[in-house]
Design an enzyme around this catalytic site. Structure first.
Site, PDB file in Angstrom:
ATOM      1  N   HIS A 122       0.807  -1.224   0.000  1.00  0.00           N
ATOM      2  CA  HIS A 122       0.000   0.000   0.000  1.00  0.00           C
ATOM      3  C   HIS A 122       0.839   1.272   0.000  1.00  0.00           C
ATOM      4  O   HIS A 122       0.324   2.350   0.313  1.00  0.00           O
ATOM      5  CB  HIS A 122      -0.967  -0.009   1.204  1.00  0.00           C
ATOM      6  CG  HIS A 122      -2.045  -1.052   1.095  1.00  0.00           C
ATOM      7  ND1 HIS A 122      -2.832  -1.445   2.156  1.00  0.00           N
ATOM      8  CD2 HIS A 122      -2.469  -1.781   0.031  1.00  0.00           C
ATOM      9  CE1 HIS A 122      -3.694  -2.382   1.745  1.00  0.00           C
ATOM     10  NE2 HIS A 122      -3.485  -2.603   0.466  1.00  0.00           N
ATOM     11  N   GLY A 191      -2.174  -9.185  12.638  1.00  0.00           N
ATOM     12  CA  GLY A 191      -2.654  -7.815  12.861  1.00  0.00           C
ATOM     13  C   GLY A 191      -3.400  -7.202  11.704  1.00  0.00           C
ATOM     14  O   GLY A 191      -3.290  -5.999  11.479  1.00  0.00           O
TER      15      GLY A 191
HETATM   16  P1  OAD Z   1      -7.428  -2.803  10.328  1.00  0.00           P
HETATM   17  O1  OAD Z   1      -7.542  -1.594  11.179  1.00  0.00           O
HETATM   18  O2  OAD Z   1      -8.542  -3.088   9.385  1.00  0.00           O
HETATM   19  O3  OAD Z   1      -7.240  -4.090  11.235  1.00  0.00           O
HETATM   20  C1  OAD Z   1      -6.309  -4.089  12.280  1.00  0.00           C
HETATM   21  C2  OAD Z   1      -6.361  -5.442  12.948  1.00  0.00           C
HETATM   22  O4  OAD Z   1      -5.351  -5.476  13.929  1.00  0.00           O
HETATM   23  C3  OAD Z   1      -7.681  -5.760  13.642  1.00  0.00           C
HETATM   24  O5  OAD Z   1      -8.132  -7.046  13.250  1.00  0.00           O
HETATM   25  C4  OAD Z   1      -7.324  -5.749  15.141  1.00  0.00           C
HETATM   26  O6  OAD Z   1      -8.048  -6.715  15.893  1.00  0.00           O
HETATM   27  C5  OAD Z   1      -5.845  -6.128  15.068  1.00  0.00           C
HETATM   28  N1  OAD Z   1      -5.045  -5.667  16.213  1.00  0.00           N
HETATM   29  C6  OAD Z   1      -5.216  -4.588  17.023  1.00  0.00           C
HETATM   30  N2  OAD Z   1      -4.225  -4.507  17.919  1.00  0.00           N
HETATM   31  C7  OAD Z   1      -3.400  -5.562  17.681  1.00  0.00           C
HETATM   32  C8  OAD Z   1      -2.196  -6.023  18.261  1.00  0.00           C
HETATM   33  N3  OAD Z   1      -1.623  -5.389  19.290  1.00  0.00           N
HETATM   34  N4  OAD Z   1      -1.620  -7.132  17.735  1.00  0.00           N
HETATM   35  C9  OAD Z   1      -2.188  -7.788  16.708  1.00  0.00           C
HETATM   36  N5  OAD Z   1      -3.336  -7.391  16.121  1.00  0.00           N
HETATM   37  C10 OAD Z   1      -3.927  -6.302  16.589  1.00  0.00           C
HETATM   38  O7  OAD Z   1      -6.022  -2.690   9.564  1.00  0.00           O
HETATM   39  P2  OAD Z   1      -5.546  -3.467   8.250  1.00  0.00           P
HETATM   40  O8  OAD Z   1      -6.107  -4.831   8.221  1.00  0.00           O
HETATM   41  O9  OAD Z   1      -4.091  -3.284   8.163  1.00  0.00           O
HETATM   42  O10 OAD Z   1      -5.317   0.630   3.474  1.00  0.00           O
HETATM   43  O11 OAD Z   1      -6.251  -2.610   7.139  1.00  0.00           O
HETATM   44  C11 OAD Z   1      -6.018  -2.914   5.787  1.00  0.00           C
HETATM   45  C12 OAD Z   1      -5.966  -1.644   4.993  1.00  0.00           C
HETATM   46  O12 OAD Z   1      -7.148  -0.875   5.222  1.00  0.00           O
HETATM   47  C13 OAD Z   1      -4.842  -0.692   5.383  1.00  0.00           C
HETATM   48  O13 OAD Z   1      -3.612  -1.013   4.772  1.00  0.00           O
HETATM   49  C14 OAD Z   1      -5.353   0.616   4.913  1.00  0.00           C
HETATM   50  C15 OAD Z   1      -6.772   0.518   5.400  1.00  0.00           C
HETATM   51  O14 OAD Z   1      -7.693   1.321   4.768  1.00  0.00           O
HETATM   52  C16 OAD Z   1      -4.764   1.648   2.826  1.00  0.00           C
HETATM   53  O15 OAD Z   1      -4.310   2.602   3.401  1.00  0.00           O
HETATM   54  C17 OAD Z   1      -4.802   1.475   1.338  1.00  0.00           C
END
Ligand code: OAD
Length: 263
Positions: A122, A191
């Site tokens: 990204h 995560g």
């Molecule tokens: P999300 O915010 O959608 O998901 C974050 C995940 O991390 C959730 O499932 C939480 O439960 C988990 N989480 C929180 N704290 C944690 C910890 N300490 N250890 C492990 N897991 C934890 O973020 P992404 O999946 O990265 O796109 O989102 C995907 C994309 O959506 C991002 O790259 C961004 C966003 O819009 C762009 O910017 C293009």
């Protein structure tokens, strides 16, 4: 954390010759970087992605979008990689050619931790690029400072070098990630909520190709049905436990180490 599951996944780590780790915003949460979709603290709980993370939003109000990204960049200046980033980097260095790290994160923390090679799906929040195809004038002199900076001749704008909603992922990064997912023995998914495609599609690819899939997340995710094991823990604690206790490569069968990726 369930010790039997950790032990089983450690065993899978030792057995796997090719490992893909797919990370999302949760790996940086313990460094103090907000995730996107966590209900109370996620960025998309407080801001609208349509107003801040699309090309249309930038064209309609470039200063607002630029300032929001600048604010996130400034916040990242004081942020350090956490034990999870470090465990991944150390593991890659100890097992050359075994681990391909694919991240959806734009914060650069895997790279700051010393990860030898990171596939960034990204983009990179610290970098800029031209909004429109640059002409010779854009290249001839530095952009005029501003919010955002612009070409002094044609007015072309600089924009953050991240992938916005509706935009294609960088083709090379996506192709390497897809190849690696189709060809790995084990995929750790750490995560990420797993709702954003094509990144989440890599988990389906790995699973269909017969790889073991392990999800590390304190919460349930929509990808859990694909997983051979789900570890309900945070990234830093779990990755340290999994990766720093794995058998050192010298103790693995030498034959196992002949068939590795060249990063
Ligand atoms: P999300 O915010 O959608 O998901 C974050 C995940 O991390 C959730 O499932 C939480 O439960 C988990 N989480 C929180 N704290 C944690 C910890 N300490 N250890 C492990 N897991 C934890 O973020 P992404 O999946 O990265 O796109 O989102 C995907 C994309 O959506 C991002 O790259 C961004 C966003 O819009 C762009 O910017 C293009």
């Amino acid at each position: 954390m369930d010790k039997a599951t950790i032990d089983r996944v450690c065993q899978w780590l030792d057995e796997a010759r090719r490992l893909v780790v797919l990370t999302g915003a949760g790996v940086s949460a313990e460094s103090g970087v907000p995730t996107f979709r966590d209900v109370q603290t996620g960025l998309w709980a407080r801001f609208s992605p349509e107003e801040l993370a699309t090309e249309a939003a930038f064209r309609s109000d470039p200063q607002r979008v630029w300032d929001w990204y600048q604010h996130r960049r400034d916040a990242l200046l004081s942020v350090r990689p956490n034990a999870g980033h470090m465990a991944l980097a150390h593991y890659a260095l100890r097992h050359p050619g075994k681990l391909m790290l694919v991240t959806q994160n734009v914060d650069g923390l895997h790279q700051k931790a010393g990860q030898p090679h990171t596939v960034t799906l990204h983009g990179d929040i610290a970098a800029d690029r031209w909004l429109d195809e640059p002409g010779a004038c854009c290249m001839a002199q530095p952009p005029l400072p501003g919010r955002p900076p612009r070409c002094p001749v044609c007015g072309n704008l600089r924009r953050p070098a991240v992938v916005w909603f509706g935009e294609a992922l960088p083709a090379d990064a996506l192709a390497s990630a897809e190849r690696a997912a189709a060809d790995c023995h084990l995929m750790l998914v750490v995560g990420t909520s797993g709702v954003v495609y094509p990144a989440a599609g890599l988990v389906h690819t790995a699973s269909l190709a017969g790889a073991r899939v392990v999800i590390v997340n304190p919460e349930a995710t929509v990808l859990d049905d694909l997983a051979d094991a789900c570890i309900r823990g945070t990234s830093a604690g779990t990755l340290v436990q999994l990766l720093e206790t794995a058998t050192p490569p010298d103790m693995l069968d030498r034959k196992e180490r002949t068939d590795r990726w060249i990063p």
